[in-house]
Scaffold this active site. Structure first.
Site, PDB file in Angstrom:
ATOM      1  N   LEU A   1       0.576  -1.046   0.079  1.00  0.00           N
ATOM      2  CA  LEU A   1      -0.181   0.142  -0.396  1.00  0.00           C
ATOM      3  C   LEU A   1       1.033   1.416  -0.043  1.00  0.00           C
ATOM      4  CD1 LEU A   1      -2.540  -0.873   2.649  1.00  0.00           C
ATOM      5  CD2 LEU A   1      -2.774  -1.010  -0.388  1.00  0.00           C
TER       6      LEU A   1
ATOM      7  N   TYR B   1       4.389   1.041  -9.396  1.00  0.00           N
ATOM      8  CA  TYR B   1       4.451   0.329  -9.479  1.00  0.00           C
ATOM      9  C   TYR B   1       3.386   0.754 -11.503  1.00  0.00           C
ATOM     10  CZ  TYR B   1       3.767  -3.555 -13.415  1.00  0.00           C
ATOM     11  OH  TYR B   1       4.266  -4.585 -14.647  1.00  0.00           O
TER      12      TYR B   1
ATOM     13  N   ASN C   1       2.998   1.731   3.005  1.00  0.00           N
ATOM     14  CA  ASN C   1       4.060   1.456   3.590  1.00  0.00           C
ATOM     15  C   ASN C   1       5.386   1.361   2.901  1.00  0.00           C
ATOM     16  OD1 ASN C   1       2.178   0.770   5.696  1.00  0.00           O
ATOM     17  ND2 ASN C   1       0.865  -0.530   4.892  1.00  0.00           N
TER      18      ASN C   1
ATOM     19  N   THR D   1       2.521 -16.201 -16.050  1.00  0.00           N
ATOM     20  CA  THR D   1       3.552 -15.808 -15.741  1.00  0.00           C
ATOM     21  C   THR D   1       4.554 -16.355 -14.705  1.00  0.00           C
ATOM     22  OG1 THR D   1       3.801 -13.400 -15.541  1.00  0.00           O
ATOM     23  CG2 THR D   1       3.683 -14.643 -17.352  1.00  0.00           C
TER      24      THR D   1
HETATM   25  P1  NAD Z   1       9.117 -11.696 -15.173  1.00  0.00           P
HETATM   26  O1  NAD Z   1       9.340 -11.725 -13.371  1.00  0.00           O
HETATM   27  O2  NAD Z   1       8.689 -13.003 -14.935  1.00  0.00           O
HETATM   28  O3  NAD Z   1      10.298 -11.080 -15.794  1.00  0.00           O
HETATM   29  C1  NAD Z   1      11.105  -9.749 -15.616  1.00  0.00           C
HETATM   30  C2  NAD Z   1      12.106 -10.597 -16.325  1.00  0.00           C
HETATM   31  O4  NAD Z   1      12.690  -9.532 -16.354  1.00  0.00           O
HETATM   32  C3  NAD Z   1      13.763 -11.474 -15.030  1.00  0.00           C
HETATM   33  O5  NAD Z   1      14.098 -12.172 -16.380  1.00  0.00           O
HETATM   34  C4  NAD Z   1      14.144 -10.228 -14.912  1.00  0.00           C
HETATM   35  O6  NAD Z   1      14.976 -10.976 -14.265  1.00  0.00           O
HETATM   36  C5  NAD Z   1      14.574  -9.350 -15.626  1.00  0.00           C
HETATM   37  N1  NAD Z   1      14.868  -7.939 -15.011  1.00  0.00           N
HETATM   38  C6  NAD Z   1      13.987  -7.909 -14.147  1.00  0.00           C
HETATM   39  N2  NAD Z   1      15.025  -6.534 -13.410  1.00  0.00           N
HETATM   40  C7  NAD Z   1      16.319  -6.718 -14.283  1.00  0.00           C
HETATM   41  C8  NAD Z   1      16.888  -5.554 -14.132  1.00  0.00           C
HETATM   42  N3  NAD Z   1      17.611  -4.470 -13.555  1.00  0.00           N
HETATM   43  N4  NAD Z   1      18.072  -5.436 -15.647  1.00  0.00           N
HETATM   44  C9  NAD Z   1      18.334  -6.777 -16.361  1.00  0.00           C
HETATM   45  N5  NAD Z   1      16.478  -7.838 -16.207  1.00  0.00           N
HETATM   46  C10 NAD Z   1      16.131  -7.170 -15.551  1.00  0.00           C
HETATM   47  O7  NAD Z   1       7.551 -10.500 -15.992  1.00  0.00           O
HETATM   48  P2  NAD Z   1       7.261 -10.699 -16.891  1.00  0.00           P
HETATM   49  O8  NAD Z   1       5.826 -10.823 -16.705  1.00  0.00           O
HETATM   50  O9  NAD Z   1       8.034 -11.668 -17.734  1.00  0.00           O
HETATM   51  O10 NAD Z   1       7.045  -9.067 -17.078  1.00  0.00           O
HETATM   52  C11 NAD Z   1       7.885  -8.828 -18.404  1.00  0.00           C
HETATM   53  C12 NAD Z   1       7.159  -7.441 -18.236  1.00  0.00           C
HETATM   54  O11 NAD Z   1       5.955  -7.209 -18.418  1.00  0.00           O
HETATM   55  C13 NAD Z   1       7.660  -6.177 -17.186  1.00  0.00           C
HETATM   56  O12 NAD Z   1       7.753  -4.913 -17.639  1.00  0.00           O
HETATM   57  C14 NAD Z   1       6.032  -5.942 -16.727  1.00  0.00           C
HETATM   58  O13 NAD Z   1       5.940  -4.962 -15.625  1.00  0.00           O
HETATM   59  C15 NAD Z   1       5.016  -6.270 -17.381  1.00  0.00           C
HETATM   60  N6  NAD Z   1       3.899  -6.553 -17.297  1.00  0.00           N
HETATM   61  C16 NAD Z   1       3.626  -8.283 -17.543  1.00  0.00           C
HETATM   62  C17 NAD Z   1       2.313  -8.324 -16.686  1.00  0.00           C
HETATM   63  C18 NAD Z   1       1.942  -9.623 -16.374  1.00  0.00           C
HETATM   64  O14 NAD Z   1       0.336  -9.888 -16.251  1.00  0.00           O
HETATM   65  N7  NAD Z   1       2.691 -11.102 -16.228  1.00  0.00           N
HETATM   66  C19 NAD Z   1       0.991  -7.453 -16.977  1.00  0.00           C
HETATM   67  C20 NAD Z   1       1.599  -5.983 -17.337  1.00  0.00           C
HETATM   68  C21 NAD Z   1       3.086  -5.897 -17.667  1.00  0.00           C
END
Ligand code: NAD
Length: 454
Positions: free
Chosen positions: A300, A360, A303, A395
């Site tokens: 939140l 976020y 926090n 995912t």
């Molecule tokens: P995930 O956590 O499975 O994968 C994210 C990847 O980014 C990981 O491999 C992680 O190691 C890498 N990463 C994180 N910090 C990093 C850094 N500083 N440098 C290099 N790599 C880094 O997440 P995901 O679900 O595959 O999400 C991918 C993108 O999609 C993200 O931007 C997320 O915010 C966005 N997204 C996901 C969803 C969902 O439903 N999964 C929804 C909306 C948006």
């Protein structure tokens, strides 16, 4: 990775039960396979007035090998339709919309499983007459409503074609094909604006990225790994980036698709330089950068401490500014070429906000702001800048959500299911295509028309 309910409702006893009880059944979505036809079956195309864009649409569909029939109020269809395209770009008064109602009714009744509806309009902002602008804006309400009425995996989307681009079928082809194809399986109820652009001839629609160099961040798993696969399938030379701690899975992803792995934290001060160096090592410049790396640190707002706040903004947004600055410097070897593509990954949280995700949502709304501003700044260099805004995608990130919240997130959309990482990959690949030269500053939701973030 089809979820349990979707599987149950489409097989054996589950299928019988959901049919008998009249329960909503998530459809098995048709997804793209290499070499697949644009549509399976025939398309109906209709128009208000002379239908300049409809003529282009007809030519594009026929060139794919599919048959086209007329969508008119008195049309009857002997076979199921695979797609319906309706060009309402010439509508200027509310009375004109009756033609759309009359023609679309029978066509939508004849639409088969995983059917596609694409409505074409003129951007209301380009019209000075208030009734004309209102008539065009009405198309968005109609398309979004039809998205919610589609059955059996069908989708409905809207292409706003700028007046300057209405006579140009080359600029229409990639966006129209995306919405008609199974690559847009999880995109519904969405508008995309198409402007003029320098579109090269496309030799092979199944390999639109042939020979192009693309950098994808966060590619070791989840959505990023799938983007990398889709890009490799489309013919791109991929440089897959992820943090050193994810090195093993990054290597696996890269090896499977013949990509180069680059272990790199995108927040590193020299991240841009290291990406450019990796590109330069392959020879030539960079065609596409996909900023996909992202993290969540949910709490939140009251926090949320400085570390949670700062790390999310830094990884999800600030890093992109630093990297883009280097890649956009024309003096940098391995930088982004003129005519290149920048694609961000936003989120529906960045559009509608989300409880416990103010950090976020700030970062993802920021991605949208960046895309809109940078697209204008880079138009003179023919670089397009767009973003996808995924909804609930299956995912590891979403697997961590508590089960009840997860089930709500997964079902509260017109397609009654979560999306797959490949759905996001396909939408990003669409923005990346040379054929998408007329598409810039756009944010495309890949969310099955989610009620969340609306
Ligand atoms: P995930 O956590 O499975 O994968 C994210 C990847 O980014 C990981 O491999 C992680 O190691 C890498 N990463 C994180 N910090 C990093 C850094 N500083 N440098 C290099 N790599 C880094 O997440 P995901 O679900 O595959 O999400 C991918 C993108 O999609 C993200 O931007 C997320 O915010 C966005 N997204 C996901 C969803 C969902 O439903 N999964 C929804 C909306 C948006």
């Amino acid at each position: 990775m089809t979820d349990a309910l979707t599987k149950f409702a489409n097989e054996g006893i589950g299928k019988t039960l959901t049919t008998k009880l009249g329960l909503p059944r998530p459809a098995l979505l048709r997804r793209y396979k290499d070499g697949q036809d644009l549509i399976e079956g025939q398309a109906a195309v209709g128009a208000i007035g002379s239908g300049m864009v409809a003529k282009s649409a007809t030519a594009i569909i026929k060139a794919s090998g599919a048959d086209v029939v007329a969508a008119q109020a008195d049309s009857t269809y002997a076979d199921k339709l695979a797609a319906v395209v309706f060009d309402a770009s010439a509508a200027r008064g509310l009375d004109d919309l009756e033609q759309l109602r009359g023609a679309l009714g029978p066509a939508l009744k004849a639409l088969g499983k995983n059917g596609r509806l694409v409505v074409i309009g003129t951007p209301p902002a380009e019209l000075t007459d208030p009734e004309a602008a209102a008539t065009q804006q009405a198309l968005e309400g109609i398309t979004r409503s039809l998205g919610k009425e589609m059955r059996a995996g069908g989708t409905a989307n809207l292409l706003w074609v700028a007046l300057e681009a209405q006579g140009d079928s080359a600029v229409l082809a990639a966006p129209l094909r995306f919405f008609l194809s199974s690559r847009s399986a999880y995109v519904s109820g969405q508008p995309v604006l198409v402007r003029e652009g320098e579109v090269p001839d496309v030799d092979d629609w199944h390999k639109p990225l042939l020979g192009e160099t693309a950098v994808i961040t966060g590619a070791a798993r989840g959505i990023g790994a799938e983007i990398a696969k889709v890009f490799a399938r489309a013919g791109a030379k991929v440089i897959a980036v992820d943090i050193p701690a994810a090195g093993d899975s990054l290597s696996k992803v890269a090896n499977n698709i013949g990509a180069t792995a680059l272990q790199l934290d995108v927040t590193a001060a020299d991240a841009g330089e290291r990406i450019a160096a990796a590109v330069a090592q392959q020879g030539g410049g960079l065609d596409i950068i996909v900023h996909n790396a992202g993290i969540t640190r949910d709490k939140l707002f009251v926090n949320t401490d400085e570390a949670r706040w700062g790390s999310v903004l830094n990884v999800n947004l600030q890093s992109q500014f630093r990297i883009n600055k280097v890649l956009l410097d024309p003096k940098v070897k391995g930088g982004l070429k003129d005519g290149g593509r920048i694609i961000g990954v936003a989120s529906i949280s960045g559009i509608g906000g989300n409880r416990g995700q103010s950090n976020y949502a700030a970062s993802k709304a920021g991605v949208i702001g960046m895309v809109r501003s940078l697209s204008q700044e880079l138009a003179a260099r023919r670089i397009t800048v767009n973003a996808v805004a995924p909804g609930f995608i299956e995912t590891e990130m979403t697997a961590k959500i508590p089960v009840a919240t997860r089930e709500v997130g997964r079902r509260l959309n017109s397609l009654l299911q979560g999306g797959q990482p490949i759905d996001v990959g396909e939408a990003i690949a669409f923005f990346a295509e040379p054929g998408s030269a007329g598409v810039t500053g756009q944010v495309l939701r890949v969310c099955g028309q989610s009620q969340l973030g609306a």
